[in-house]
Design an enzyme around this catalytic site. Structure first.
Site, PDB file in Angstrom:
ATOM      1  N   GLY A   8      87.480   5.895-107.044  1.00 34.89           N
ATOM      2  CA  GLY A   8      86.259   5.187-106.667  1.00 34.89           C
ATOM      3  C   GLY A   8      85.645   5.827-105.433  1.00 34.89           C
ATOM      4  N   ASN A   9      84.524   5.296-104.994  1.00 35.56           N
ATOM      5  CA  ASN A   9      83.881   5.871-103.805  1.00 35.56           C
ATOM      6  C   ASN A   9      84.674   5.590-102.536  1.00 35.56           C
ATOM      7  OD1 ASN A   9      81.163   7.214-104.418  1.00 35.56           O
ATOM      8  ND2 ASN A   9      81.161   5.397-105.713  1.00 35.56           N
ATOM      9  N   THR A  12      91.164   5.859-104.209  1.00 33.03           N
ATOM     10  CA  THR A  12      91.617   6.463-105.460  1.00 33.03           C
ATOM     11  C   THR A  12      92.987   5.884-105.778  1.00 33.03           C
ATOM     12  OG1 THR A  12      90.427   8.481-104.930  1.00 33.03           O
ATOM     13  CG2 THR A  12      92.114   8.648-106.634  1.00 33.03           C
ATOM     14  N   PRO A 108      81.766   6.164-114.896  1.00 33.33           N
ATOM     15  CA  PRO A 108      82.957   6.152-115.742  1.00 33.33           C
ATOM     16  C   PRO A 108      83.807   4.896-115.551  1.00 33.33           C
ATOM     17  CG  PRO A 108      83.109   7.876-114.074  1.00 33.33           C
ATOM     18  CD  PRO A 108      81.714   7.351-114.044  1.00 33.33           C
ATOM     19  N   ASP A 109      83.839   4.360-114.325  1.00 30.52           N
ATOM     20  CA  ASP A 109      84.622   3.134-114.098  1.00 30.52           C
ATOM     21  C   ASP A 109      84.072   1.981-114.937  1.00 30.52           C
ATOM     22  OD1 ASP A 109      82.314   3.272-112.507  1.00 30.52           O
ATOM     23  OD2 ASP A 109      83.177   2.120-110.855  1.00 30.52           O
ATOM     24  N   ARG A 110      82.770   1.964-115.136  1.00 29.08           N
ATOM     25  CA  ARG A 110      82.151   0.888-115.920  1.00 29.08           C
ATOM     26  C   ARG A 110      82.457   1.080-117.408  1.00 29.08           C
ATOM     27  NH1 ARG A 110      76.086   0.423-114.078  1.00 29.08           N
ATOM     28  NH2 ARG A 110      76.435  -1.777-114.575  1.00 29.08           N
TER      29      ARG A 110
HETATM   30  N1  LIG Z   1      91.000 -10.235 -98.141  1.00 29.36           N
HETATM   31  C1  LIG Z   1      90.480  -9.023 -98.097  1.00 29.36           C
HETATM   32  N2  LIG Z   1      89.657  -8.666 -97.098  1.00 29.36           N
HETATM   33  C2  LIG Z   1      89.105  -7.446 -97.061  1.00 29.36           C
HETATM   34  N3  LIG Z   1      89.310  -6.495 -97.978  1.00 29.36           N
HETATM   35  C3  LIG Z   1      90.132  -6.790 -98.978  1.00 29.36           C
HETATM   36  C4  LIG Z   1      90.760  -8.049 -99.112  1.00 29.36           C
HETATM   37  N4  LIG Z   1      91.506  -8.027-100.251  1.00 29.36           N
HETATM   38  C5  LIG Z   1      91.347  -6.812-100.783  1.00 29.36           C
HETATM   39  N5  LIG Z   1      90.523  -6.064-100.027  1.00 29.36           N
HETATM   40  C6  LIG Z   1      90.047  -4.712-100.250  1.00 29.36           C
HETATM   41  O1  LIG Z   1      89.825  -4.525-101.591  1.00 29.36           O
HETATM   42  C7  LIG Z   1      89.862  -3.132-101.818  1.00 29.36           C
HETATM   43  C8  LIG Z   1      90.459  -2.847-103.140  1.00 29.36           C
HETATM   44  O2  LIG Z   1      89.431  -3.020-104.043  1.00 29.36           O
HETATM   45  P1  LIG Z   1      89.047  -1.961-105.101  1.00 29.36           P
HETATM   46  O3  LIG Z   1      90.102  -0.939-105.241  1.00 29.36           O
HETATM   47  O4  LIG Z   1      88.635  -2.731-106.270  1.00 29.36           O
HETATM   48  O5  LIG Z   1      87.747  -1.377-104.496  1.00 29.36           O
HETATM   49  P2  LIG Z   1      87.490  -0.193-103.479  1.00 29.36           P
HETATM   50  O6  LIG Z   1      88.678   0.662-103.407  1.00 29.36           O
HETATM   51  O7  LIG Z   1      86.985  -0.774-102.196  1.00 29.36           O
HETATM   52  O8  LIG Z   1      86.250   0.451-104.200  1.00 29.36           O
HETATM   53  P3  LIG Z   1      86.182   1.687-105.181  1.00 29.36           P
HETATM   54  O9  LIG Z   1      87.029   1.343-106.362  1.00 29.36           O
HETATM   55  O10 LIG Z   1      84.723   1.726-105.467  1.00 29.36           O
HETATM   56  O11 LIG Z   1      86.696   2.831-104.393  1.00 29.36           O
HETATM   57  C9  LIG Z   1      90.703  -2.510-100.742  1.00 29.36           C
HETATM   58  O12 LIG Z   1      89.921  -1.547-100.078  1.00 29.36           O
HETATM   59  C10 LIG Z   1      91.056  -3.671 -99.841  1.00 29.36           C
HETATM   60  O13 LIG Z   1      90.878  -3.299 -98.508  1.00 29.36           O
HETATM   61  C1  LIG Z   2      78.063   1.901-109.462  1.00 25.88           C
HETATM   62  C2  LIG Z   2      79.329   2.657-109.123  1.00 25.88           C
HETATM   63  C3  LIG Z   2      79.185   3.318-107.762  1.00 25.88           C
HETATM   64  C4  LIG Z   2      80.463   1.624-109.069  1.00 25.88           C
HETATM   65  O1  LIG Z   2      81.679   2.227-108.810  1.00 25.88           O
HETATM   66  C5  LIG Z   2      79.654   3.703-110.225  1.00 25.88           C
HETATM   67  O2  LIG Z   2      79.868   3.062-111.442  1.00 25.88           O
HETATM   68  C6  LIG Z   2      78.548   4.726-110.377  1.00 25.88           C
HETATM   69  O3  LIG Z   2      78.444   5.623-109.592  1.00 25.88           O
HETATM   70  N1  LIG Z   2      77.715   4.566-111.457  1.00 25.88           N
HETATM   71  C7  LIG Z   2      76.649   5.453-111.799  1.00 25.88           C
HETATM   72  C8  LIG Z   2      75.415   4.739-112.238  1.00 25.88           C
HETATM   73  C9  LIG Z   2      75.580   3.727-113.360  1.00 25.88           C
HETATM   74  O4  LIG Z   2      76.692   3.281-113.643  1.00 25.88           O
HETATM   75  O5  LIG Z   2      74.575   3.361-113.992  1.00 25.88           O
END
Ligand SMILES: Nc1ncnc2c1ncn2[C@@H]1O[C@H](COP(=O)(O)OP(=O)(O)OP(=O)(O)O)[C@@H](O)[C@H]1O
Ligand SMILES: CC(C)(CO)[C@@H](O)C(=O)NCCC(=O)O
Ligand SMILES: [K+]
Length: 259
Positions: A8-9, A12, A108-110
């Protein structure tokens, strides 16, 4: 064994699937500068420290950050002697093609969440993912991704308040019991928490109106459990949804290969 990578952004996630279940899941900050060698040292240390003896022979990658794919591919080629499937690339087939505007590249995550959600719940489904962005994926009756919503993520919204206003601190999200905050932090948390509850409920209501049929809602992502406490909307919260989708897509492509 299969190495499934969800980049993810922000974070990972690496999971190892032994054909039956996930035997390990590890998380690292996403950074396109990280090299294949760095990933390998990190993964190998974790395997050793947790005494996991996994022979990785296959890999699948979903990456919302195009630049990291190169190094993840090198990791798989060099250290695990395999060619990874990359979701969104033409050589990675999906059970049902997305139906969106021509020229649109769906994250791709979607796509992966769509496959996983459809597998577990069938169609007419909305998948809400609380990641860097909060996404809503609308899944049609046949399992196709047909569009959705991209809203700024929870942590992004808090960060935006902090960055733009000199007197607003950097804080973490929490569920305030009341909407009326009696200190700055409580006010900010109320704005984002209850603001998000309203956003999620409002968007789902609007999607259901547009589709004009009952639609189940499921949620995933790190912050999903926190928001589940504030709304009746979610049929379930599934933290392994993306990983489940990666395993399904990998299996689907293997089956195609042997046909
Ligand atoms: N109570 C909480 N307060 C703050 N952050 C939280 C809490 N519980 C979980 N998180 C956060 O949720 C995140 C995990 O979520 P997830 O992996 O879905 O998304 P992400 O890593 O932030 O985004 P992406 O997948 O776009 O990289 C972690 O970064 C963690 O810090
Ligand atoms: C929207 C995010 C950033 C969510 O992780 C990702 O799915 C993404 O970069 N999507 C590209 C645009 C789209 O899904 O329509
Ligand atoms: K994610």
């Amino acid at each position: 064994m299969l190495l499934a990578i969800d980049c993810g952004n922000t974070n990972t996630v690496f999971s190892i699937w032994d054909g039956d279940r996930f035997i390990a899941t590890w998380r690292i900050a996403s950074d396109h500068k990280r090299t294949a060698d760095e990933y390998f040292v990190w993964l190998s240390s974790l395997m050793m420290l947790t005494r996991i003896d996994a022979q990785i022979t296959e890999a699948i990658i979903s990456s919302t950050v195009p630049r990291v794919v190169f190094n993840l591919r090198v990791l798989c080629n060099r250290y695990y002697d395999c060619r990874p499937l990359v979701v969104g690339k033409p050589e990675c087939a999906l059970p049902v093609a997305p139906r969106v505007d021509q020229g649109t590249t769906v994250g791709p995550d979607r796509l992966v969440n769509t496959v996983a959600g459809f597998d577990r719940h069938g169609g007419d489904l909305i998948v809400v993912d609380f990641g860097t962005a909060t996404t809503f994926d609308v899944v049609d009756i046949d399992g196709a991704y047909i569009g959705g919503v991209i809203a700024p993520g929870v942590n992004l919204s808090l960060e935006a308040l902090h960055m733009a206003a000199a007197a607003l601190p950097h804080i973490d999200i929490a569920r305030p019991l009341t909407a009326i905050g009696t200190n700055t932090v409580a006010c900010m948390q109320a704005g984002v928490y209850w603001g998000y509850i309203g956003l999620v409920e409002g968007i789902v209501r609007q999607i259901r109106l547009e589709r004009d049929r009952p639609m189940k809602v499921i949620a995933t992502g790190g912050l999903a459990p926190l928001f589940q406490q504030g709304t009746e909307l979610f049929h379930s919260v599934e933290d392994d949804l993306t990983m489940h989708g990666l395993v399904l897509i990998h299996r689907y492509n293997k089956e195609l290969e042997t046909q």
